[in-house]
Design a protein around this motif. Structure first.
Motif, mmCIF file in Angstrom:
data_model
loop_
_atom_site.group_PDB
_atom_site.id
_atom_site.type_symbol
_atom_site.label_atom_id
_atom_site.label_comp_id
_atom_site.label_asym_id
_atom_site.label_seq_id
_atom_site.Cartn_x
_atom_site.Cartn_y
_atom_site.Cartn_z
ATOM 1 N N ALA A 186 9.808 -14.369 8.375
ATOM 2 C CA ALA A 186 10.427 -14.853 9.610
ATOM 3 C C ALA A 186 11.564 -13.937 10.052
ATOM 4 O O ALA A 186 11.711 -13.633 11.246
ATOM 5 N N THR A 187 12.373 -13.492 9.106
ATOM 6 C CA THR A 187 13.501 -12.615 9.438
ATOM 7 C C THR A 187 13.013 -11.287 10.003
ATOM 8 O O THR A 187 13.522 -10.800 11.019
ATOM 9 N N PHE A 188 12.020 -10.698 9.357
ATOM 10 C CA PHE A 188 11.512 -9.403 9.829
ATOM 11 C C PHE A 188 10.911 -9.523 11.221
ATOM 12 O O PHE A 188 11.091 -8.644 12.069
ATOM 13 N N ALA A 189 10.181 -10.599 11.465
ATOM 14 C CA ALA A 189 9.571 -10.779 12.787
ATOM 15 C C ALA A 189 10.642 -10.937 13.860
ATOM 16 O O ALA A 189 10.559 -10.332 14.941
ATOM 17 N N VAL A 205 7.292 -5.127 -2.187
ATOM 18 C CA VAL A 205 8.264 -4.545 -1.258
ATOM 19 C C VAL A 205 7.621 -3.716 -0.148
ATOM 20 O O VAL A 205 8.338 -3.205 0.715
ATOM 21 N N ARG A 206 6.310 -3.585 -0.141
ATOM 22 C CA ARG A 206 5.689 -2.708 0.851
ATOM 23 C C ARG A 206 5.895 -3.238 2.267
ATOM 24 O O ARG A 206 6.129 -2.468 3.209
ATOM 25 N N GLY A 207 5.811 -4.562 2.443
ATOM 26 C CA GLY A 207 6.022 -5.136 3.769
ATOM 27 C C GLY A 207 7.430 -4.920 4.265
ATOM 28 O O GLY A 207 7.656 -4.565 5.435
ATOM 29 N N THR A 208 8.409 -5.105 3.366
ATOM 30 C CA THR A 208 9.817 -4.903 3.724
ATOM 31 C C THR A 208 10.069 -3.464 4.159
ATOM 32 O O THR A 208 10.668 -3.194 5.207
ATOM 33 N N THR A 209 9.605 -2.534 3.337
ATOM 34 C CA THR A 209 9.845 -1.122 3.634
ATOM 35 C C THR A 209 9.143 -0.700 4.921
ATOM 36 O O THR A 209 9.711 0.042 5.743
ATOM 37 N N LEU A 210 7.914 -1.170 5.110
ATOM 38 C CA LEU A 210 7.164 -0.814 6.321
ATOM 39 C C LEU A 210 7.859 -1.359 7.571
ATOM 40 O O LEU A 210 7.937 -0.678 8.596
ATOM 41 N N ALA A 211 8.394 -2.579 7.482
ATOM 42 C CA ALA A 211 9.081 -3.174 8.627
ATOM 43 C C ALA A 211 10.313 -2.355 9.011
ATOM 44 O O ALA A 211 10.568 -2.094 10.192
ATOM 45 N N GLY A 262 13.247 1.047 12.413
ATOM 46 C CA GLY A 262 14.189 2.160 12.424
ATOM 47 C C GLY A 262 13.608 3.409 13.045
ATOM 48 O O GLY A 262 14.305 4.157 13.739
ATOM 49 N N GLY A 263 12.318 3.644 12.819
ATOM 50 C CA GLY A 263 11.667 4.810 13.400
ATOM 51 C C GLY A 263 11.628 4.753 14.913
ATOM 52 O O GLY A 263 11.845 5.766 15.593
ATOM 53 N N PHE A 311 14.713 3.598 -4.984
ATOM 54 C CA PHE A 311 15.131 4.935 -4.562
ATOM 55 C C PHE A 311 14.051 5.604 -3.716
ATOM 56 O O PHE A 311 14.360 6.324 -2.748
ATOM 57 N N ALA A 312 12.790 5.394 -4.079
ATOM 58 C CA ALA A 312 11.693 5.971 -3.289
ATOM 59 C C ALA A 312 11.694 5.403 -1.874
ATOM 60 O O ALA A 312 11.443 6.131 -0.897
ATOM 61 N N ALA A 313 11.995 4.109 -1.746
ATOM 62 C CA ALA A 313 12.062 3.495 -0.416
ATOM 63 C C ALA A 313 13.148 4.143 0.430
ATOM 64 O O ALA A 313 12.970 4.380 1.627
ATOM 65 N N VAL A 314 14.281 4.458 -0.210
ATOM 66 C CA VAL A 314 15.381 5.109 0.513
ATOM 67 C C VAL A 314 14.973 6.508 0.972
ATOM 68 O O VAL A 314 15.159 6.883 2.140
ATOM 69 N N VAL A 315 14.407 7.284 0.059
ATOM 70 C CA VAL A 315 14.039 8.666 0.380
ATOM 71 C C VAL A 315 12.971 8.701 1.472
ATOM 72 O O VAL A 315 13.068 9.466 2.440
ATOM 73 N N ILE A 316 11.943 7.871 1.328
ATOM 74 C CA ILE A 316 10.860 7.854 2.321
ATOM 75 C C ILE A 316 11.389 7.432 3.687
ATOM 76 O O ILE A 316 11.058 8.026 4.720
ATOM 77 N N THR A 317 12.227 6.386 3.702
ATOM 78 C CA THR A 317 12.785 5.904 4.971
ATOM 79 C C THR A 317 13.647 6.967 5.623
ATOM 80 O O THR A 317 13.528 7.239 6.828
#
Length: 509
Positions: A187-190, A288-294, A299-300, A375-381
């Motif tokens: 709900a928050t991400f949407a 965490v894939r949904g969180t990172t993708l959102a 942000g993109g 850390f991977a989520a940070v670097v990729i983002t």
């Protein structure tokens, strides 16, 4: 409505911090900005100079929206605080709205309350009432701050009213989203995606001077014109209609969904897990894939849009805007990592981590996998945002050298983003309820990046934000010493996190 008073009282007792903290944070920023602006523009000459500078500024319109009555101290205040209000208030409002209307249900506490005689609508309506209290408190405290610093009483009252309606709009949006989706995270991400969409729409409308300010609630805020001689009524009315509509829709959908579910059912998964789904690392990645993708998508979109507007800003501080864009990319990347660390903490608080660790995975392996993934989520983002902002800059300025510069500058800010996430992971190793404290550092980094000059923050106060430690790249030289120091602190924090998590009891399970 049966049970409304009892449910409201339960929310007030268990979540009183979420009533007080957002209101105090907003009012504190308002008071600080109001006092600083009085000092920066003490007379008519300074105000006229300000109006001439920002009236046709594309950069100001991108970040702050249209300005009105810029020769008055009230108009300057409304314009200068817009960049923080347009970011902070809707995000806080969405989170408050979702939390108050879904928290009891997500924590499986609602069954206890509904065991008695209670209306099906009581939890949702109680959540909306508590959210409204938060909004009202923020508005009253902000009015008091403006009145205490010498602003026109009527203008201050109208600005506080506009803030109240804007905050309520975001809270009701969060409440509606909370009824549509299966849990608080979805709900928050949407709802945040909707806010970002409206923000980008507002930017386009303001920069292109389209006659479509009615199209985005984030445009309505400026159109309230609280310090004008005759403020228009239509923005206030539109806010009221939107708030009532979203609240009623949220209440309606609350009666149509199952307890613990949403209006959008989950799709059926495969009957059997494949070989690639086996293992703690894969489990954490799926969590965490949904969180990172959102975060990447939202942000993109913002990074590319602001980069693409660079051509319009080329004659009015392009370099400063690029510095700001690099810093914001680092802050968004840090936010992605903090969200990942909080997802791991939620698994422990729910008891699922205990069930996983009852099998083959060791605590050290589980924690190490979590650190690597965060850390991977940070670097990729960070690198994805760097690529998109660099692409926008290159297309806008027709200079493809900007793409490499964007990648280099954003890579130099990586240690700061990783340090914030390392702090969140270290806090989570101490107690699964603590990673959320890292949001204070993320929020402070955003305040420093966006409004440090207006708030007249000292260098020492600015450097509480790790984003300031590496230097204002690409304008200033990158500080390799600071980056090495941050890397050393990150290694120490992660070593402590591994040791502490190995030795403490789990929160549940």
């Amino acid at each position: 409505m049966k049970g409304l008073a009892r449910t409201t009282w339960v929310l007030l007792r268990t979540m009183w911090l979420w009533l007080v903290v957002p209101a105090v944070v907003i009012a504190g920023l308002v008071w600080s900005a109001a006092a600083s602006i009085q000092d920066m523009y003490p007379d008519e000459a300074h105000r006229l100079a300000y109006a001439e500078t920002v009236t046709d500024s594309v950069a100001v319109r991108v970040f702050q929206g249209r300005g009105y009555d810029l020769t008055t101290i009230g108009g300057i205040f409304a314009q200068e605080t817009a960049v923080v209000v347009l970011f902070l208030v809707p995000l806080l409002g969405v989170y408050v709205g979702v939390r108050f209307t879904r928290w009891l249900e997500d924590k499986n506490y609602l069954d206890i309350i509904t065991a008695g005689t209670i209306s099906r609508l009581a939890p949702t309506v109680a959540g909306l009432c508590c959210g409204a209290i938060t909004c009202l408190l923020a508005s009253v405290l902000s009015f008091a701050a403006l009145a205490a610093t010498g602003y026109d009483t009527l203008g201050a009252a109208l600005w506080a009213l506009a803030l109240l309606l804007f905050f309520l709009w975001a809270v009701s949006l969060g409440a509606l989203s909370g009824q549509l989706f299966r849990n608080s995270a979805e709900a928050t991400f949407a709802a945040v995606a909707v806010v970002i969409g409206f923000y980008l729409l507002r930017s386009a409308v303001d920069v292109r001077s389209w006659d479509a300010v009615w199209s985005s609630p984030l445009s309505w805020l400026a159109e309230t014109k609280p310090f004008a001689e005759t403020p228009p009524a239509w923005p206030y009315l539109l806010f009221g209609v939107a708030i009532v509509a979203q609240a009623l829709l949220g209440i309606f959908f609350a009666t149509k969904r199952d307890l613990g579910g949403g209006m959008f059912a989950a799709s059926a998964g495969p009957r059997e897990a494949g070989a690639t789904l086996v293992g703690s690392r894969t489990l954490l990645l799926r969590l965490v894939r949904g969180t990172t993708l959102a975060v990447l998508l939202a942000g993109g979109a913002v990074a590319f849009t602001f980069g693409y507007f660079a051509k319009d800003m080329a004659t009015e501080g392009l370099t400063a805007r690029i510095v700001l864009l690099v810093q914001l990319n680092a802050i968004v990347a840090a936010a992605a990592g903090v969200l990942v660390s909080m997802a791991f903490a939620r698994e422990e608080l729910s008891g699922r981590t205990g069930r996983v660790l009852a099998g083959l995975p060791t605590r050290t392996r589980w924690q190490a996998n979590g650190i690597v993934i965060a850390f991977a989520a940070v670097v990729i983002t960070q690198l994805a945002l760097a690529s998109l902002s660099g692409l926008g800059l290159s297309l806008s300025l027709d200079d493809w050298g900007r793409f490499g510069e964007a990648l280099r500058s954003n890579a130099q800010q990586l240690p700061a983003a990783l340090l914030i996430v390392a702090l969140a992971l270290a806090l989570g190793s101490l107690d699964a309820r603590l990673p959320a404290l890292a949001w204070t550092l993320v929020a402070w980094a955003a305040v420093v990046a966006l409004r440090a000059d207006m708030l007249q923050l000292s260098e020492g106060v600015r450097h509480i934000s790790p984003v300031e430690w590496t230097g204002k790249v690409p304008v200033e030289s990158w500080s390799a010493t600071s980056s090495a120091g941050m890397a050393a602190v990150i290694v120490v924090l992660m070593g402590i996190a591994l040791v502490v998590f190995q030795r403490r009891d789990l929160a549940k399970g």
